[in-house]
Design an enzyme around this catalytic site. Structure first.
Site, PDB file in Angstrom:
ATOM      1  N   TYR A 109       0.903  -1.154  -0.066  1.00  0.00           N
ATOM      2  CA  TYR A 109      -0.006   0.008   0.135  1.00  0.00           C
ATOM      3  C   TYR A 109       0.941   1.368  -0.041  1.00  0.00           C
ATOM      4  O   TYR A 109       0.458   2.267   0.414  1.00  0.00           O
ATOM      5  CB  TYR A 109      -0.945  -0.074   1.343  1.00  0.00           C
ATOM      6  CG  TYR A 109      -2.204  -0.715   0.782  1.00  0.00           C
ATOM      7  CD1 TYR A 109      -3.498   0.018   0.520  1.00  0.00           C
ATOM      8  CD2 TYR A 109      -2.320  -2.240   0.744  1.00  0.00           C
ATOM      9  CE1 TYR A 109      -4.611  -0.911   0.169  1.00  0.00           C
ATOM     10  CE2 TYR A 109      -3.302  -2.771   0.705  1.00  0.00           C
ATOM     11  CZ  TYR A 109      -4.533  -2.022   0.256  1.00  0.00           C
ATOM     12  OH  TYR A 109      -5.696  -2.888   0.255  1.00  0.00           O
TER      13      TYR A 109
ATOM     14  N   GLY B 197     -10.153  -6.659  -3.617  1.00  0.00           N
ATOM     15  CA  GLY B 197      -8.854  -6.976  -3.998  1.00  0.00           C
ATOM     16  C   GLY B 197      -8.103  -7.716  -3.073  1.00  0.00           C
ATOM     17  O   GLY B 197      -7.170  -8.616  -3.397  1.00  0.00           O
ATOM     18  N   ASP B 198      -8.165  -7.370  -2.011  1.00  0.00           N
ATOM     19  CA  ASP B 198      -7.402  -7.974  -0.814  1.00  0.00           C
ATOM     20  C   ASP B 198      -7.834  -9.446  -0.613  1.00  0.00           C
ATOM     21  O   ASP B 198      -7.329 -10.194  -0.380  1.00  0.00           O
ATOM     22  CB  ASP B 198      -7.640  -7.172   0.667  1.00  0.00           C
ATOM     23  CG  ASP B 198      -7.209  -5.855   0.298  1.00  0.00           C
ATOM     24  OD1 ASP B 198      -5.776  -5.673   0.027  1.00  0.00           O
ATOM     25  OD2 ASP B 198      -7.929  -4.883   0.764  1.00  0.00           O
ATOM     26  N   ARG B 199      -9.212  -9.694  -0.798  1.00  0.00           N
ATOM     27  CA  ARG B 199      -9.838 -10.900  -0.728  1.00  0.00           C
ATOM     28  C   ARG B 199      -9.319 -11.863  -1.756  1.00  0.00           C
ATOM     29  O   ARG B 199      -9.044 -12.972  -1.698  1.00  0.00           O
ATOM     30  CB  ARG B 199     -11.238 -11.028  -0.608  1.00  0.00           C
ATOM     31  CG  ARG B 199     -11.775 -12.138  -0.447  1.00  0.00           C
ATOM     32  CD  ARG B 199     -11.523 -13.100   0.478  1.00  0.00           C
ATOM     33  NE  ARG B 199     -12.497 -14.386   0.907  1.00  0.00           N
ATOM     34  CZ  ARG B 199     -12.165 -15.320   1.580  1.00  0.00           C
ATOM     35  NH1 ARG B 199     -10.863 -15.267   1.902  1.00  0.00           N
ATOM     36  NH2 ARG B 199     -12.884 -16.385   1.463  1.00  0.00           N
TER      37      ARG B 199
ATOM     38  N   GLY C 120      -5.583 -12.678  -1.350  1.00  0.00           N
ATOM     39  CA  GLY C 120      -5.458 -14.019  -0.256  1.00  0.00           C
ATOM     40  C   GLY C 120      -5.873 -15.196  -0.783  1.00  0.00           C
ATOM     41  O   GLY C 120      -5.248 -16.404  -0.706  1.00  0.00           O
TER      42      GLY C 120
END
Length: 469
Positions: free
Chosen positions: A137, A252-254, A257
């Site tokens: 980030y 996007g984070d999901r 991962g």
């Protein structure tokens, strides 16, 4: 699965309420605040989601000692946080929502930061991982040269999924998949000389594939799904399930991962990418990042010294809490005392120790092991009494002013938030032998021990109860 998440953490704050009137001094809505919820953002969100899925998650990041970091540690319960010094305040993004609709966002502490430091424990977590997710980030953690070296070595043996950021660093060579969104991919490609009028997801992905030297590039396109590109292969469009959401935060984070998990489980690249896109859609349909807010509070007046309350670090939404109480006592020149333990079956020995601890200062805050923590420490048959009942019994004692529940095996993170002047433990050893002694001394506190009371113990009480049951 043992997964290490490497990246920058943010504190996301959601102020939720209703607006039924305009302000008399300006034509703007007046928001009646119903609750304030805090959650880990950035790499913290990736780690939180994976931990909720049941994985063993280590988070390699930078975390300070300010109020924002305290909230982040509470939101990251269940995640092993390995942090270097950030040399910058905790970046905080505060969203005001009316109903489900975001109205405005305030950003604090989001200016460029110096490169954070790394530790041997952080590098070891990368080296021992079965899969790695990099959530960059732009706060500098992926710029640290030692971390980059560790990531390059990890990419040779386990799946490494890299979610890039325009202000971040380039992925190390050899990672399995890089997951830019369409805007990030086209901006990077046009900066590299491609014609912006002719650059779509496929063209940008091809360019980045060669530039970054990754095994694949997955360009995400929001509700339009994603485009997968790999060396020597054709571009493959992956559709997304249609979802009606007001805030796509965290998709996007999901995806990143989930992609790492599916690759580690042995799925082919295209299958893993398809499953990851499906997981991201399902995540949004279930409420998205906002559904993971674990620290909620209703507006309240400033706490008084005589406050008695409970803060459930791993699932709580009550405020004021023990941290606020400690600050209030210190602000008035008082002495903050803390103690900790499981307190599974409250007995006379506990009561005497707690009363002795309270007599040393102006408030007593009990750091209480969660049910999960007790099970890890004492076995599957414990605790005998649930954390809710244990906390309620402790608060019923006149000498206990607040209870803070922690989910880790040790109370270090909890102590770092409360920062007591005196840390009290029962035992027949010297205060210097306590494992928390060095931590407490770091802010000028001291450790005190009080003796155990013979023939009074949880094990003894449990054995006696078993004879009469």
């Amino acid at each position: 699965m043992r997964i290490t998440v490497v990246g920058d953490v943010l504190l996301d704050v959601d102020i939720n309420g209703a607006a039924t009137r305009l302000s008399p001094d300006a034509p703007v809505p007046v928001v009646d605040v119903a609750d304030i919820r805090r959650r880990a953002g950035g790499a913290g969100l990736v780690a939180t989601v994976l931990a909720h899925d049941g994985h063993e998650v280590a988070l390699v990041t930078a975390l300070g000692n300010d109020d924002g970091a305290s909230h982040l540690r509470r939101a990251l319960t269940g995640v092993s946080v390995l942090a270097g010094a950030p040399l910058a305040p905790t970046p905080t993004k505060t969203r005001v929502r009316i109903g489900t609709h975001p109205m405005v966002r305030f950003d604090e502490g989001c200016a460029p930061a110096p490169i954070p430091l790394s530790t041997a424990e952080m590098l070891a977590a990368i080296a021992s991982a079965e899969a790695v997710v990099v959530a960059d980030y732009g706060r500098g953690i992926t710029t640290n040269p030692d971390i980059r070296t560790a990531l390059a070595e990890a990419a040779r043996r386990v799946p490494v999924v890299w979610d890039p950021h325009p202000a971040g660093s380039e992925p190390v060579a050899g990672v399995a998949v890089v997951t830019p969104n369409l805007a990030e991919a086209t901006a990077s490609a046009t900066t590299g000389g491609l014609d912006p009028s002719r650059t779509g997801a496929e063209e940008a992905g091809r360019y980045l594939l060669g530039k970054w030297g990754s095994g694949a590039v997955l360009v995400t396109r929001g509700e339009d799904g994603a485009v997968l590109l790999s060396a020597g292969g054709r571009a493959q469009g992956i559709p997304a399930l249609k979802t009606n959401v007001a805030d796509p935060c965290g998709a996007g984070d999901r995806l990143a991962g989930s992609l790492a998990v599916h690759l580690r489980l042995g799925l082919e690249l295209a299958q893993a990418a398809t499953k990851a896109v499906e997981d991201a859609s399902a995540f949004l349909a279930a409420g998205g990042a906002a559904s993971l807010a674990v620290v909620g509070e209703a507006p309240a007046a400033s706490p008084a010294v005589e406050f008695k309350g409970l803060e459930l670090v791993d699932a709580g939404d009550l405020s004021p809490d023990g941290v606020h109480l400690a600050r209030a006592v210190r602000s008035r020149g008082g002495t903050v005392v803390a103690t900790g333990g499981c307190f599974d079956l409250l007995h006379a020995g506990h009561a005497r120790t707690l009363a002795a601890a309270r007599s040393m200062g102006d408030c007593l805050i009990v750091c209480l092991n969660s049910d999960e923590s007790v099970r890890r420490l004492k076995g599957a048959h414990r605790p005998i009494v649930s954390v809710e009942d244990r906390a309620e019994l402790l608060l019923a004692l006149e000498c206990v002013d607040a209870v803070v529940v922690f989910g880790e095996d040790t109370p270090e993170a909890c102590l770092s938030e409360i920062r007591p002047d005196i840390w009290v433990k029962g035992g027949d050893y010297t205060p210097q032998e306590l494992p928390e002694a060095r931590l407490v001394a770091g802010w000028g506190g001291r450790c005190v021990t009080v003796p155990f009371h013979p023939a009074r113990s949880t094990s003894g009480l449990a054995a006696a109860l078993a004879k009469v049951s």
